[in-house]
Design an enzyme around this catalytic site. Structure first.
Site, PDB file in Angstrom:
ATOM      1  CD  GLU A  89      31.703 -61.812 -56.054  1.00 39.99           C
ATOM      2  OE1 GLU A  89      31.628 -61.495 -57.449  1.00 39.99           O
ATOM      3  OE2 GLU A  89      31.195 -61.701 -54.870  1.00 39.99           O
ATOM      4  CB  CYS A  94      12.519 -48.435 -57.177  1.00 36.28           C
ATOM      5  SG  CYS A  94      11.969 -49.523 -56.091  1.00 36.28           S
ATOM      6  CD1 TRP A 128      13.626 -55.308 -58.528  1.00 39.46           C
ATOM      7  CD2 TRP A 128      13.238 -55.134 -55.621  1.00 39.46           C
ATOM      8  NE1 TRP A 128      14.169 -56.762 -57.361  1.00 39.46           N
ATOM      9  CE2 TRP A 128      13.634 -56.644 -56.678  1.00 39.46           C
ATOM     10  CE3 TRP A 128      12.742 -55.340 -54.510  1.00 39.46           C
ATOM     11  CZ2 TRP A 128      14.155 -58.012 -55.591  1.00 39.46           C
ATOM     12  CZ3 TRP A 128      13.071 -55.759 -54.224  1.00 39.46           C
ATOM     13  CH2 TRP A 128      13.610 -57.416 -54.172  1.00 39.46           C
ATOM     14  NE  ARG A 134      18.131 -47.126 -58.179  1.00 39.65           N
ATOM     15  CZ  ARG A 134      18.915 -46.481 -57.425  1.00 39.65           C
ATOM     16  NH1 ARG A 134      19.802 -46.335 -57.570  1.00 39.65           N
ATOM     17  NH2 ARG A 134      18.504 -46.361 -55.847  1.00 39.65           N
ATOM     18  CD  GLU A 188      24.900 -60.983 -58.298  1.00 41.85           C
ATOM     19  OE1 GLU A 188      24.480 -60.271 -57.410  1.00 41.85           O
ATOM     20  OE2 GLU A 188      25.870 -60.362 -58.710  1.00 41.85           O
ATOM     21  CE  LYS A 193      29.786 -60.239 -59.354  1.00 35.87           C
ATOM     22  NZ  LYS A 193      29.622 -60.733 -58.154  1.00 35.87           N
ATOM     23  CE  LYS A 202      25.819 -51.509 -59.386  1.00 37.18           C
ATOM     24  NZ  LYS A 202      27.266 -53.054 -59.517  1.00 37.18           N
ATOM     25  CG  ASN A 222      12.655 -45.217 -55.164  1.00 34.74           C
ATOM     26  OD1 ASN A 222      12.123 -44.847 -55.856  1.00 34.74           O
ATOM     27  ND2 ASN A 222      14.672 -44.471 -55.779  1.00 34.74           N
ATOM     28  N   GLY A 223      11.836 -46.667 -51.184  1.00 31.37           N
ATOM     29  CA  GLY A 223      11.463 -47.318 -49.943  1.00 31.37           C
ATOM     30  C   GLY A 223      10.517 -48.268 -49.491  1.00 31.37           C
ATOM     31  CG  HIS A 252      33.666 -82.142 -42.726  1.00 29.64           C
ATOM     32  ND1 HIS A 252      34.226 -83.112 -41.690  1.00 29.64           N
ATOM     33  CD2 HIS A 252      35.031 -81.854 -43.240  1.00 29.64           C
ATOM     34  CE1 HIS A 252      35.504 -83.013 -41.670  1.00 29.64           C
ATOM     35  NE2 HIS A 252      36.125 -82.289 -41.953  1.00 29.64           N
TER      36      HIS A 252
END
Length: 628
Positions: A500, A2, A74, A27, A507, A504, A623, A100-101, A523
């Site tokens: 990675e 947030c 968020w 963010r 995301e 990406k 973010k 925030n939190g 396997h």
């Protein structure tokens, strides 16, 4: 996650608050709101969805207030609906709070307040805060600051809050416990924000609150106290950033801009950390790497453990490879969120490395704090040696660790990390080479070869961007309609690049993607393959190249479309195996991850753009993950 913005001064607050929130939008958020005080009345406007919805509401409710707080939320507790958006108010609509939190004990506090007749309007944990402050203010002997301090003493969890009170229209109170909050100092005006990017248009004089600190901001200045009421004396620092760093500068998206900034990031990094006076033939008595770390770091390191999350974890995987293969130090890597609850046995002479772009990742910080605490009671050989690899040395992790490698990537706005990943990987190269020099695990000649190779990386990234961007954009058109799954494979030092690349793509394009060590395909994962599942193979020439080609051919035999990332010098041979070849300039295998990731960044970017998705602010993501 947030975003918080606060202002008190002589200007109209609303535009400062909303423009600040816009700078924090990267963010991640799902609702937003502002609260201001004018003529003794509290005015709160909130809206679900994007900030333009909030702006439309504010245009219909103009106020000239000179104090206010704003927030982008968020969702954690409660759905992303307007009634759950911040700011939250007390029953008398006098007090407004943004947070925030997470308040972990909010259920108990909520029941206590309900039993006193308080009615709640949301499902959030934050709403208990203004109600508690209001309860304490019924005691006429308590000041606004006293009431906030008493409220904070009741809260359990990690949080940053900003509070205003219509009965005290010349005070804005800010507090921090684990979640970041920074104060900004102007001429007769003061700011607060959860990230300095919101402050850059107004001031470069900033001060970050430390854990357990509360600040009272007024037109006369800023006072800082501990939660127990002791006055704190500290001075602001001056940022060397400028507002232009958070503009797109002609690029369509921040992510594309940041992909193209990578050559400059690498050049700046090399100039900072490579010692220009080091030459192998002179057999110098100093390291070719200038990290500025204290001498005690090099003494008696027998073991290294890395903790990180997300993209930083992938950088740490490359770091593990380098530290073991170059410096000869046994190294483990753990997800910080898992390490917190199943830490490694305490081993003497251990260096613990935390990797986090923001320096505020909750799980990574908690893992390091736990490591520090459990070793503090033991004898000296078990004492915690903590090193941070971060883009924000002034952050919480920078205060926690006794050694820091500043990646110096500059502000990254895109939620999907690109240039900060490259910068973190470079940090591990420097550390591994520095330790290799001190431990004499590499010859001076070999050190020179690797360093010379690093010096060519910026030009090679530029060439990759110039030659591959358009071709990858054309290729991306073929994976936007029916494609629902991707597989990425790699081996050795490039397996983390496969991970990675898959991350990406997930995301920002919302296409399901998984990565596997190439040798593990048969396997189990090979059962997933058919003509609808493209396979991306990172096949850089070197010790495992033939093995990767063999694994790729197994996928081709199952009708999978094969995309290869390889050296331009190898393109004709690779064309016999791959349907599509994405090339980078020739580079030795040890350095190849820095180049191999570039085409994968471009591929995920172009697929997402063609699908019409929000590249810079992908759904459900933030973010900086500052809560567990």
């Amino acid at each position: 996650m947030c975003g918080i913005v606060g202002y008190i001064g002589t200007q109209t607050a609303t535009e400062i608050l909303v423009s600040g929130l816009e700078r924090l939008a990267y963010r991640g958020y799902d609702s937003a709101g502002v609260a201001t005080i004018s003529e003794g009345k509290l005015n709160c406007i909130r809206a679900k969805g994007k900030l333009h919805n909030l702006r439309e509401k504010l245009e219909r409710d103009v106020t000239h207030a000179q104090i206010g707080i704003g927030h982008t939320r968020w969702a954690t507790h409660g759905k992303p609906e307007e009634h759950n958006a911040h700011p939250h108010l007390d029953s008398n609509t006098k007090i407004a709070v943004v947070q925030n939190g997470i308040v972990e004990n909010y259920r108990e506090l909520r029941e206590e307040l309900k039993n006193k007749g308080v009615e709640f309007r949301s499902e959030t944990d934050t709403e208990v805060i203004p109600h508690l402050i209001s309860q304490y203010l019924t005691d006429s002997t308590l000041t606004f600051l006293d009431a906030v301090q008493k409220t904070i003493s009741r809260l359990e969890g990690a949080f940053a809050i900003a509070v205003i009170n219509a009965d005290n229209p010349y005070e804005l109170i800010v507090a921090r416990q684990q979640a970041p909050i920074t104060l900004g100092f102007g001429q007769g005006e003061f700011f607060c924000a959860s990230d300095v990017t919101a402050l850059l248009p107004h001031t470069r004089a900033v001060l970050s609150l430390e854990n357990g600190e509360i600040a009272r901001m007024s037109p006369l200045g800023v006072e800082i106290y501990t939660f127990t009421g002791q006055r704190v004396s500290r001075f602001p620092r001056t940022l060397d950033w400028n507002p232009g760093q958070v503009e797109k500068q002609g690029f369509r998206h921040y992510m594309l801009k940041e992909i193209h900034e990578q050559p400059g990031v690498v050049r700046s990094s090399l100039e900072t950390y490579l010692n220009p006076n080091w030459h192998a033939d002179e057999n110098p008595d100093f390291s070719p790497i200038n990290l500025g770390l204290s001498s005690q770091l090099y003494d008696n390191i027998d073991y290294i453990q890395i903790v990180a999350c997300g993209t930083s974890w992938h950088a740490g995987l490359i770091g593990k490879y380098l530290l073991e293969q170059l410096a000869g130090i046994p190294t483990t890597i753990d997800y910080a969120s898992e390490y917190r609850y199943s830490p490694k046995p305490v081993i003497p002479h251990t260096l613990t490395i935390g990797v986090t772009q923001s320096g505020e990742t909750a799980d990574t910080i908690a893992a390091l704090e736990m490591e520090q605490a459990r070793r503090s009671k033991l004898e000296s050989k078990f004492q915690a040696q903590l090193l941070a690899i971060t883009n924000r040395p002034e952050s919480t992790i920078g205060q926690l660790c006794n050694h820091i490698i500043n990646t110096q990537a500059g502000i990254e706005i895109g939620v999907a990390a690109t240039k900060t990943f490259i910068a973190q990987v470079l940090g591990f190269y420097y550390l591994a080479l520095d330790l290799a020099y001190h431990r004499k695990t590499l010859s001076n000649e070999r050190l020179t070869e690797i360093i010379d190779g690093l010096r060519h990386i910026p030009d090679s990234i530029e060439k990759t961007l110039e030659t591959q961007d358009h071709a990858i954009e054309e290729l991306a058109h073929e994976f936007t309609q029916e494609t629902e799954d991707f597989i990425f494979i790699g081996r050795g030092i490039n397996f983390p690049i496969a991970l990675e690349g898959a991350l990406k793509l997930k995301e920002i394009s919302y296409i399901h993607a998984e990565a596997y060590p190439a040798g593990e395909m048969k396997h189990g994962p090979i059962a997933l393959l058919d003509h609808k599942v493209p396979v991306v193979a990172v096949a850089m020439p070197g010790s495992v190249y033939e093995k990767v080609i063999s694994n790729a051919q197994e996928a081709k035999a199952r009708d999978a479309r094969l995309i290869g990332v390889t050296s331009a010098m190898n393109v004709q041979e690779a064309a016999h195996t791959f349907n599509d070849v994405l090339t980078v300039p020739e580079v030795e295998e040890l350095l190849s991850p820095i180049l191999a990731v570039i085409p994968l960044q471009l591929l995920s970017y172009h697929i997402a753009v063609i699908k019409g998705l929000d590249v810079d602010q992908p759904r459900n993501l933030a973010k900086s993950v500052t809560v567990e």
